[in-house]
Design an enzyme around this catalytic site. Structure first.
Site, PDB file in Angstrom:
ATOM      1  N   ASP A  71      29.659  46.614  -1.827  1.00 47.51           N
ATOM      2  CA  ASP A  71      30.204  46.790  -0.534  1.00 47.51           C
ATOM      3  C   ASP A  71      29.173  46.565   0.631  1.00 47.51           C
ATOM      4  OD1 ASP A  71      32.068  46.740   1.530  1.00 47.51           O
ATOM      5  OD2 ASP A  71      33.020  48.627   1.000  1.00 47.51           O
TER       6      ASP A  71
ATOM      7  N   GLU B 118      26.073  42.859   3.976  1.00 47.45           N
ATOM      8  CA  GLU B 118      25.411  41.961   5.129  1.00 47.45           C
ATOM      9  C   GLU B 118      23.862  42.496   5.536  1.00 47.45           C
ATOM     10  OE1 GLU B 118      28.263  43.825   5.748  1.00 47.45           O
ATOM     11  OE2 GLU B 118      29.682  42.369   4.851  1.00 47.45           O
TER      12      GLU B 118
ATOM     13  N   ASP C 231      36.874  42.976   5.668  1.00 46.93           N
ATOM     14  CA  ASP C 231      38.047  44.051   6.236  1.00 46.93           C
ATOM     15  C   ASP C 231      38.738  43.125   7.266  1.00 46.93           C
ATOM     16  OD1 ASP C 231      36.594  45.704   4.681  1.00 46.93           O
ATOM     17  OD2 ASP C 231      35.749  46.656   6.149  1.00 46.93           O
TER      18      ASP C 231
END
Length: 740
Positions: A352, A355, A425
Site C-alpha cells: 500500500d 507513491e 482509494d
C-alpha cells in the site's frame, strides 16, 4: 548541446541530449535492456544525417538539432520540433542542474494513448495538460503510444508536465541533467507494447489462484474475523481464492508496519494462515514503505541513514518512509518482512501507499536526500524501486511460491516485478466507475498488463444511510462494478464504510446475492481462458485488457472508444456504468461477425446496436473464430483438474487458441515445465484441429476429454456448461481433427 542516438535494436532508438561538455553518467531505473549490435547505414545530405537500421531511419538536422523518425521509404513517423529541447538552469537541493523540456509535433488528427492511469475519463490523450507526479488514484508514466504504431518513453523520474496542444506535444521535467527518451517502432498497439517490455522487462506468471476471486475490506480486525469470512464463502459454496489482511494487524500506529502481529488480536498468526490454507484459500498481507517511530525497522533505517525525513501515513504517528533507492535497504526490509510474515506461510503482498503517501507537505521535503539524489529528482520511481525490492528478495528466498503483489502505484518497468496495480482509494460513484475503464486501458497501453480496482469503489460513506450493503442504490452500483471486475486482470472486492462480502448483500435466492454469485462463478469458468491469456502476456508480451484499436486498427470508429474493450483476444466487454440502465448502445467493430455471449445471436460488425441490460446481464460479445475453453464449476481455482473441458467454437471465421497449463504456483515454467495445446478452427471446412501437445510438467494431464460445442442460439451460450455437445474428443496429446 551534445546529441547522441543509440540504437538498442533495429526498432528502438534512444535519443539523449545534455548541455555541451557536461559529463553524463545516467543509469536508467526503468530500462534494463542492453543495446544490441545493430547494423546501420549512415549518410548526410543538406545538413541532415540519416541513420538507417533494418526497420527505420533517424534523421538529425545539424542546424536545428531536430531529430525525426522515418520509415524505410522516408515516410514520416514522428518528429521533434526545431529547437525543441530546452535546458533551464535550476538548483535542486543546492545542486546546480536543469529543468529539461522536449517538444514534438504530432499529426493533426493523430490519436495517442498512455500516461499511465489518469482519472480524467479520457481515452485519447490529445489536448491534455497532465501533471505527472504519482499520488493516490493517479499513476504517472511519461509514455505515449500512437495509433500510427510507435511509442515514446520519456525516461525521467521527477515531476513532469505533459502538454499536448495545437503548437506542440511536450514533456517538461522539473529536474534532469539530460533529455532522455526512447522511440519504439512497433507497427501496432501490440507491437509497441512488445517493444516497451523488451526495453523495461517482461511480466512473469502469477499463480493460477490469484486470477480467481479475492475478498478484502478495510479492515479485518482479528484473526477469527478473517477466518470466518473464508468459512462463510465455503459454506455458501461461492468461489473464493484470496483473502486480504489490511493494516493494523501490528497494533498501535507508533508500531506502524512493524511486520509483526499484535498478540491480542492475532495471537496465533501461523495458526490463522494454516487455517486459511486448510480452507483452500490464500492470504495477502499488507506492507507499507513507512515505519512507525517505535518499530525496529525505523531504528535500523535511521541509524543507517535510510529514512527519508518527511511525514507519511498515518497522521500524527511520526512514521517516515524508508529509502528504496538504496539497494542495501531492500535486504533489511525483506529480512523483517520474511521473519515476521512470509516465513509463516503467507501467499501474496499488498504493498500500500507506494507513491508514497506524503502528508504535512513542505517544500523542503522534496530536497530530502535519497541514495540517488534529492527526493524530487526520483519521486515517480519510488513504487518501482519499492516493489522491485520485494520481488527480487522473495525470488532469492524461494522458487516454490510465485511472487504476487498488488500495489497502489507504479512506474515504467514495474511489470517485471509481478505487480498488479489497483486504482487507489476512489469514491463509490457512477462517474468514478466510468473513469476506471479508460484509466485501465491507458495504463495497459503504457506497457503494464496487470490492473484492478476496488469493487464498488473505496469510499462508500454516501450509501451508509439507507442500509449500507442493503441500500438498493449501492447494491446496483456494486453489482455493475463487480461485473466489470470479472473482466479485469484481478477480481478483488474492497472498500471502507460498507463491508463487501457477498453475504452482506443478502442470501441465496435474493437478486443481488444471486447476480454477484453468477459473475464470480463466471470468472471461474473463464480461468482456462484467463490463464492462457496470462501466458500470452508473459511469453509474447501480450495484454489482458485491450483497447479496441489493438484488434481493429482499420476501424477508425474505435480509436476513441473508452467504455468498451477486449478481454483477451476473444471477448468484447461493455460495462454498464449508469444507474437504472435497462439498455445501452454497443459498437461492434468492423471486419468480423459478433456473437452475443448470453444468447448466441449474431450481428455483423461496423455498427452500433442496442443491448438490453437487466441487472444480471452485462453486454458481452465474442468474436467469430474464437475458441473458448470453459472451466469446471469449482469453489477455488485448483479444486478440479481441467480434464473435462467444454470447448466453445464460434463459427464465422478461422480461429486459433492455445491452452496453457503448468504447475500453477512455482517457477518451474521458466525451465520449460509447462504444456501448450493448440486449437485451430477452419471455418470453410468446419474442421477443428487439436494439435500435438507441446511440453510436459509434473502432474500434467495425459488423457482428457474435450466436449466440443459449436455455438448457436441454442447451445454454448451464457455462463452454464452446455447441456448439448456436438462432439466428444478423448485427447491423449496426439494431434486429431474432427469435422463439425
Amino acid at each position: 548541446m551534445d546529441i547522441e542516438a543509440q540504437f538498442f535494436s533495429p526498432t528502438i532508438v534512444r535519443i539523449i541530449r545534455n548541455p555541451e561538455g557536461l559529463p553524463l553518467n545516467k543509469q536508467s531505473l526503468s530500462v534494463i535492456k542492453k543495446p544490441e549490435q545493430t547494423a546501420l547505414s549512415v549518410n548526410e545530405e543538406n545538413n541532415i544525417v540519416y541513420l538507417k537500421s533494418a526497420a527505420l531511419q533517424v534523421a538529425l538536422n545539424l542546424k536545428t538539432g531536430k531529430v525525426s523518425f522515418l520509415d524505410l521509404q522516408g515516410g514520416p513517423l514522428f518528429t521533434e520540433k526545431d529547437y525543441g529541447a530546452q535546458f533551464t538552469a535550476t538548483k535542486d537541493a543546492g545542486r546546480n542542474t536543469y529543468s529539461v523540456r522536449q517538444a514534438f509535433m504530432l499529426e493533426k488528427d493523430e490519436v495517442i494513448y498512455g500516461l499511465g492511469q489518469q482519472q480524467n475519463g479520457k481515452m485519447n490523450q490529445r489536448g491534455q495538460r497532465v501533471y505527472l507526479s504519482n499520488q493516490n488514484t493517479k499513476v504517472c508514466i511519461p509514455f505515449i503510444q500512437s495509433v500510427k504504431g510507435y511509442g515514446v518513453f520519456w525516461d525521467n523520474y521527477s515531476p513532469t508536465t505533459f502538454t499536448d496542444n495545437l503548437q506542440e506535444t511536450s514533456f517538461d521535467s522539473e529536474i534532469g541533467d539530460c533529455s532522455d527518451y526512447y522511440f519504439m517502432w512497433g507497427g501496432s498497439g501490440d507491437g509497441v507494447i512488445a517493444q516497451m517490455r523488451d526495453l523495461t522487462g517482461q511480466a512473469p506468471m502469477m499463480p493460477l489462484w490469484v486470477y480467481g476471486y479475492n475478498q478484502s475490506k478495510e479492515r479485518y480486525k482479528t484473526q477469527e474475523e478473517l477466518i470466518d469470512v473464508v468459512k462463510k464463502y465455503r459454506a455458501l459454496k461461492v468461489p473464493l481464492d484470496g483473502i486480504v489482511q489490511d493494516w493494523q494487524y501490528w497494533g498501535k500506529d507508533s508500531l506502524w508496519n512493524s511486520m509483526s502481529f499484535d498478540p491480542v488480536t492475532y495471537p496465533d498468526p501461523k495458526g490463522m494462515i494454516d487455517k486459511v490454507h486448510q480452507l483452500k484459500a490464500h492470504l495477502f498481507i499488507v506492507a507499507w514503505p513507512g515505519f512507525g517511530p517505535l518499530t525496529k525497522q525505523y531504528a535500523e533505517f535511521k541509524q543507517k541513514n535510510m529514512l527519508i525525513d518527511f511525514d507519511t501515513w498515518p497522521p500524527k504517528s511520526g512514521a517516515k518512509p524508508f529509502d528504496p533507492y538504496n539497494p542495501a535497504s531492500h535486504a533489511i526490509y525483506w529480512d523483517y518482512l520474511n521473519k515476521g510474515v512470509f516465513s509463516l506461510g503467507t501467499d501474496g503482498w499488498w504493498l500500500d501507499s507506494t507513491e508514497p503517501d506524503h502528508i504535512n507537505i513542505k517544500d523542503q521535503d522534496f530536497d530530502q536526500p535519497t541514495y540517488l539524489g534529492s527526493f524530487r529528482s526520483v519521486i515517480n520511481a519510488f513504487p518501482l524501486e519499492h516493489v522491485g525490492g520485494i520481488y527480487d528478495s522473495q525470488r532469492k528466498t524461494t522458487s516454490q511460491k510465485r511472487v504476487t503483489i498488488f500495489t497502489r502505484s507504479a512506474f515504467a518497468g514495474q511489470q517485471r516485478y509481478a505487480a498488479n496495480t489497483w486504482s487507489g482509494d476512489i469514491v463509490s460513484t457512477w462517474p468514478t466507475l466510468q473513469k476506471q475503464i479508460p484509466a485501465a486501458l491507458n495504463f495497459s497501453l503504457s506497457g503494464i498488463p496487470y490492473w484492478n480496482a476496488d469493487i464498488g469503489g473505496f469510499f462508500a460513506g454516501a450509501f451508509k444511510q439507507g442500509g449500507g450493503a442493503k441500500n438498493p442504490e449501492f447494491q446496483e452500483l456494486y453489482t455493475r462494478w463487480l461485473q466489470f471486475a470479472a473482466f479485469t486482470p484481478m477480481m478483488r472486492s474492497h472498500g471502507t464504510d460498507i463491508p463487501r462480502e457477498i453475504y452482506q448483500f443478502g442470501k441465496p435466492g435474493e437478486k443481488t446475492f444471486d447476480v454477484i454469485a453468477k459473475f464470480i462463478n463466471l470468472r471461474y469458468s473463464l480461468l482456462p481462458y484467463i490463464y492462457s491469456t496470462a501466458w500470452d502476456v508473459t511469453h509474447q508480451s501480450g495484454s489482458i485488457m485491450r483497447a479496441l484499436f489493438m484488434d481493429f486498427e482499420k476501424d477508425i470508429q474505435v480509436y476513441d472508444i473508452g467504455n468498451q474493450y477486449m478481454f483477451g483476444k476473444s471477448f468484447m466487454v461493455s460495462p454498464v456504468t449508469q444507474a437504472g440502465q435497462k439498455e445501452q448502445a454497443v459498437y461492434l467493430p468492423a471486419g468480423t461477425l459478433w456473437y452475443d455471449f448470453w444468447t448466441g445471436k449474431t450481428e455483423d460488425g461496423g455498427k452500433s446496436i442496442i443491448s438490453t441490460t437487466p441487472i444480471d446481464i452485462m453486454p458481452l460479445y465474442v468474436k467469430a473464430g474464437a475458441i473458448m475453453p470453459w472451466g469446471p464449476k469449482v469453489q477455488f481455482a485448483e479444486e478440479k483438474k481441467w480434464n473435462n473441458l467444454e470447448i466453445r467454437i464460434y463459427p464465422g471465421a478461422d480461429g486459433d487458441f492455445t491452452l496453457y497449463e503448468d504447475e500453477n504456483d512455482n517457477y518451474n515454467y521458466e525451465e520449460g515445465k509447462y504444456t501448450e495445446t493448440p486449437f485451430h478452427w477452419n471455418d470453410k471446412s468446419h474442421i477443428l484441429t487439436i494439435g500435438k501437445r507441446r511440453g510436459d510438467f509434473t502432474g500434467s494431464l495425459v488423457n482428457r476429454k474435450f466436449n466440443i460445442v459449436l455455438v448457436t442460439e441454442t447451445k454454448g451460450i451464457g455462463e452454464q456448461v452446455s447441456k448439448k455437445t456436438d462432439k466428444v474428443i478423448y485427447y491423449n496429446g496426439a494431434a486429431s481433427s474432427i469435422r463439425l
